[in-house]
Design a protein around this motif. Structure first.
Motif, PDB file in Angstrom:
ATOM      1  N   ARG A  14       0.857  -1.458   0.057  1.00 11.12           N
ATOM      2  CA  ARG A  14      -0.002  -0.014   0.072  1.00 11.12           C
ATOM      3  C   ARG A  14       0.785   1.065   0.095  1.00 11.12           C
ATOM      4  O   ARG A  14       0.495   2.185  -0.795  1.00 11.12           O
ATOM      5  N   CYS A  15       1.885   1.454   0.908  1.00  6.66           N
ATOM      6  CA  CYS A  15       2.557   2.513   0.955  1.00  6.66           C
ATOM      7  C   CYS A  15       3.788   2.696  -0.177  1.00  6.66           C
ATOM      8  O   CYS A  15       3.836   3.775  -0.773  1.00  6.66           O
ATOM      9  N   GLY A  16       4.129   1.452  -0.556  1.00  2.00           N
ATOM     10  CA  GLY A  16       4.996   1.576  -2.011  1.00  2.00           C
ATOM     11  C   GLY A  16       4.120   2.042  -3.151  1.00  2.00           C
ATOM     12  O   GLY A  16       4.603   2.819  -3.867  1.00  2.00           O
ATOM     13  N   THR A  17       2.973   1.638  -3.410  1.00  5.12           N
ATOM     14  CA  THR A  17       2.367   1.770  -4.643  1.00  5.12           C
ATOM     15  C   THR A  17       1.640   3.261  -4.325  1.00  5.12           C
ATOM     16  O   THR A  17       2.050   4.221  -5.319  1.00  5.12           O
ATOM     17  N   ALA A  18       1.345   3.821  -3.015  1.00  4.60           N
ATOM     18  CA  ALA A  18       1.066   5.095  -2.878  1.00  4.60           C
ATOM     19  C   ALA A  18       2.258   6.259  -3.313  1.00  4.60           C
ATOM     20  O   ALA A  18       1.994   7.255  -3.782  1.00  4.60           O
ATOM     21  N   ALA A  19       3.293   5.877  -2.757  1.00  2.00           N
ATOM     22  CA  ALA A  19       4.461   6.547  -3.177  1.00  2.00           C
ATOM     23  C   ALA A  19       4.567   6.801  -4.534  1.00  2.00           C
ATOM     24  O   ALA A  19       5.071   7.828  -5.004  1.00  2.00           O
ATOM     25  N   LEU A  20       4.571   5.661  -5.210  1.00  2.00           N
ATOM     26  CA  LEU A  20       4.962   5.659  -6.655  1.00  2.00           C
ATOM     27  C   LEU A  20       3.716   6.600  -7.443  1.00  2.00           C
ATOM     28  O   LEU A  20       4.161   7.302  -8.217  1.00  2.00           O
ATOM     29  N   VAL A  21       2.326   6.112  -7.152  1.00  2.00           N
ATOM     30  CA  VAL A  21       1.454   6.886  -7.739  1.00  2.00           C
ATOM     31  C   VAL A  21       1.388   8.358  -7.604  1.00  2.00           C
ATOM     32  O   VAL A  21       1.202   9.243  -8.435  1.00  2.00           O
ATOM     33  N   SER A  22       1.679   8.727  -6.256  1.00  2.00           N
ATOM     34  CA  SER A  22       1.551  10.330  -6.159  1.00  2.00           C
ATOM     35  C   SER A  22       2.858  10.839  -6.522  1.00  2.00           C
ATOM     36  O   SER A  22       2.853  11.935  -7.033  1.00  2.00           O
ATOM     37  N   PHE A  23       3.773  10.412  -6.669  1.00  2.00           N
ATOM     38  CA  PHE A  23       5.120  10.985  -7.384  1.00  2.00           C
ATOM     39  C   PHE A  23       4.798  11.202  -8.888  1.00  2.00           C
ATOM     40  O   PHE A  23       4.913  12.106  -9.279  1.00  2.00           O
ATOM     41  N   ALA A  24       4.372  10.024  -9.548  1.00  2.00           N
ATOM     42  CA  ALA A  24       4.008  10.199 -10.713  1.00  2.00           C
ATOM     43  C   ALA A  24       3.123  11.199 -11.124  1.00  2.00           C
ATOM     44  O   ALA A  24       3.206  11.830 -12.093  1.00  2.00           O
ATOM     45  N   TYR A  25       1.889  11.226 -10.538  1.00  2.00           N
ATOM     46  CA  TYR A  25       0.803  12.134 -10.810  1.00  2.00           C
ATOM     47  C   TYR A  25       1.404  13.447 -10.420  1.00  2.00           C
ATOM     48  O   TYR A  25       1.246  14.424 -11.169  1.00  2.00           O
ATOM     49  N   GLY A  26       1.922  13.822  -9.383  1.00  2.00           N
ATOM     50  CA  GLY A  26       2.616  15.012  -9.055  1.00  2.00           C
ATOM     51  C   GLY A  26       3.530  15.629 -10.034  1.00  2.00           C
ATOM     52  O   GLY A  26       3.504  16.893 -10.481  1.00  2.00           O
ATOM     53  N   ALA A  27       4.370  14.726 -10.800  1.00  2.00           N
ATOM     54  CA  ALA A  27       5.313  15.001 -11.466  1.00  2.00           C
ATOM     55  C   ALA A  27       4.564  15.535 -13.019  1.00  2.00           C
ATOM     56  O   ALA A  27       5.074  16.419 -13.403  1.00  2.00           O
ATOM     57  N   VAL A  28       3.595  14.912 -13.220  1.00  2.00           N
ATOM     58  CA  VAL A  28       2.851  15.204 -14.567  1.00  2.00           C
ATOM     59  C   VAL A  28       1.901  16.325 -14.327  1.00  2.00           C
ATOM     60  O   VAL A  28       1.770  17.196 -15.192  1.00  2.00           O
ATOM     61  N   ALA A  29       1.059  16.320 -13.329  1.00  2.00           N
ATOM     62  CA  ALA A  29       0.070  17.268 -12.926  1.00  2.00           C
ATOM     63  C   ALA A  29       0.564  18.514 -12.665  1.00  2.00           C
ATOM     64  O   ALA A  29      -0.046  19.764 -12.545  1.00  2.00           O
ATOM     65  N   GLU A  30       1.873  18.717 -11.935  1.00  2.00           N
ATOM     66  CA  GLU A  30       2.380  19.784 -11.268  1.00  2.00           C
ATOM     67  C   GLU A  30       3.875  19.919 -11.963  1.00  2.00           C
ATOM     68  O   GLU A  30       4.780  19.626 -11.325  1.00  2.00           O
ATOM     69  N   PRO A  31       3.673  20.665 -13.088  1.00  2.00           N
ATOM     70  CA  PRO A  31       5.272  20.602 -13.693  1.00  2.00           C
ATOM     71  C   PRO A  31       6.033  21.533 -12.889  1.00  2.00           C
ATOM     72  O   PRO A  31       5.657  22.525 -12.498  1.00  2.00           O
ATOM     73  N   GLY A  32       7.386  21.524 -12.806  1.00  2.00           N
ATOM     74  CA  GLY A  32       8.184  21.962 -12.093  1.00  2.00           C
ATOM     75  C   GLY A  32       8.268  21.677 -10.521  1.00  2.00           C
ATOM     76  O   GLY A  32       9.187  22.039  -9.885  1.00  2.00           O
ATOM     77  N   SER A  33       7.316  20.707 -10.092  1.00  2.00           N
ATOM     78  CA  SER A  33       7.450  20.466  -8.756  1.00  2.00           C
ATOM     79  C   SER A  33       8.702  19.720  -8.493  1.00  2.00           C
ATOM     80  O   SER A  33       9.343  19.507  -7.254  1.00  2.00           O
ATOM     81  N   VAL A  34       9.295  18.799  -9.319  1.00  2.00           N
ATOM     82  CA  VAL A  34      10.372  17.987  -9.370  1.00  2.00           C
ATOM     83  C   VAL A  34      11.422  18.858 -10.191  1.00  2.00           C
ATOM     84  O   VAL A  34      11.327  18.962 -11.610  1.00  2.00           O
ATOM     85  N   THR A  35      12.531  19.184  -9.702  1.00  2.00           N
ATOM     86  CA  THR A  35      13.557  19.970 -10.466  1.00  2.00           C
ATOM     87  C   THR A  35      14.945  19.141 -10.335  1.00  2.00           C
ATOM     88  O   THR A  35      15.519  19.673 -11.498  1.00  2.00           O
ATOM     89  N   ARG A  36      15.162  18.261  -9.614  1.00  2.00           N
ATOM     90  CA  ARG A  36      16.193  17.284  -9.881  1.00  2.00           C
ATOM     91  C   ARG A  36      15.663  16.338  -9.817  1.00  2.00           C
ATOM     92  O   ARG A  36      15.844  15.278  -8.856  1.00  2.00           O
ATOM     93  N   TRP A  37      15.597  15.454 -11.008  1.00  2.00           N
ATOM     94  CA  TRP A  37      15.102  14.319 -11.255  1.00  2.00           C
ATOM     95  C   TRP A  37      16.031  13.231 -10.861  1.00  2.00           C
ATOM     96  O   TRP A  37      15.407  12.039 -10.277  1.00  2.00           O
TER      97      TRP A  37
END
Length: 295
Positions: A14-37
């Motif tokens: 559950r935690c691992g899936t949540a971490a991956l899903v939230s990271f992927a969604y945030g990176a796509v829906a919030e451009p610029g939130s990840v600056t050092r890939w």
């Protein structure tokens, strides 16, 4: 929540899936939130590795417990078998009856179909007898169902703050919490009833609730959850969902810590090494993910 062996493995998924899903969604829906890939991706990998190590600690402790419980039973069974063999050694007829009629290579292993009862006569190729063994057990089906539900929980949990991206900036953070609470109030009874009906395979209007016994622990759990999700709302509004929510999943270490300190669920050396080394990797992953979102 302490370390409860199989439950912790599901919590890992559950935690691992949540971490991956939230990271992927945030990176796509919030451009610029990840600056050092590179740092962010390495941090996510460290988070998943740390979670796996913590889950392995609970699994290893369970294996040690099972082995310690099985040893006396095995010694008793071996003693009983030796005693029976000694008693029958002077009886040639009993010794002859204990010999198998066919050698190991003369059997054909097949899975037992669902419509065939165990012990019924079956024959394989060339008329050879069939040694039947049942298909997947109820425990295996339950484990598969639990795995799927844990993954779905991670997917939905990782997207719990995703709708916040579709409101005005002034509505993000704590102002968003009131509408979230209304959604929980509306959905909780429906989801609870549906989950119970699916689990019990029958529809009942009454649930086996214990309001007196569960009131205080349930309210306390709700207060702790509200405090955590409120903090995460503020963090997500500031640094983005791709960074804030994966870091939140490091709370798995705190869940295990409660089990160690309050319930002494880890007491062997190897599980302790797995747990604390996983905590160190989680800390490194948290730092890397945080630095991956810095400008």
């Amino acid at each position: 929540m302490g370390i409860q062996h199989e439950s912790l493995l599901l919590l890992l998924r559950r935690c691992g899936t949540a971490a991956l899903v939230s990271f992927a969604y945030g990176a796509v829906a919030e451009p610029g939130s990840v600056t050092r890939w590179p740092q962010a991706i390495l941090g996510i990998a460290c988070l998943i590795t740390g979670m796996a190590s913590i889950a392995a600690a609970g699994s290893r402790q369970q294996t040690i417990e099972a082995a310690s419980h099985d040893q006396p039973q095995q010694r008793h069974s071996r003693s009983a078998a030796l005693t029976a063999a000694a008693a029958d050694s002077s009886n040639p007829t009993a010794a002859w009856m204990q010999q198998p009629l066919l050698d190991e290579e003369h059997y054909v292993d097949v899975a037992l179909p669902a419509h065939v009862k165990a012990g019924s006569a079956q024959s394989g190729p060339a008329g050879l007898p069939v040694r039947q063994h049942p298909g997947p057990s109820r425990a295996q089906h339950s484990a598969i169902k639990g795995l799927l539900l844990a993954v779905l929980t991670g997917v939905f949990g990782g997207l719990i703050l995703a709708p916040m991206d579709h409101v005005g900036h002034e509505c993000r953070g704590l102002p968003y919490q009131a509408s979230l609470a209304v959604g929980v109030l509306l959905a909780a009874p429906v989801v609870t009833y549906c989950t119970y009906w699916l689990h019990q395979h029958k529809v009942r209007l009454a649930l086996p609730v214990q309001p007196t016994a569960a009131a205080v622990p349930g309210i306390l759990a709700g207060v702790v959850f509200t405090a955590g999700i409120s903090s995460n709302m503020v963090a997500s509004a500031s640094i983005g969902l791709a960074i804030a929510y994966p870091i939140m999943q490091a709370g798995l270490f705190v869940a295990g810590l409660w089990g160690i300190l309050l319930y002494h669920e880890l007491y062997s050396l190897v599980p302790h090494l797995l747990y604390w080394s996983g905590g160190v990797v989680l800390a490194v992953g948290t730092v890397l993910v945080a630095r991956g979102g810095q400008d």
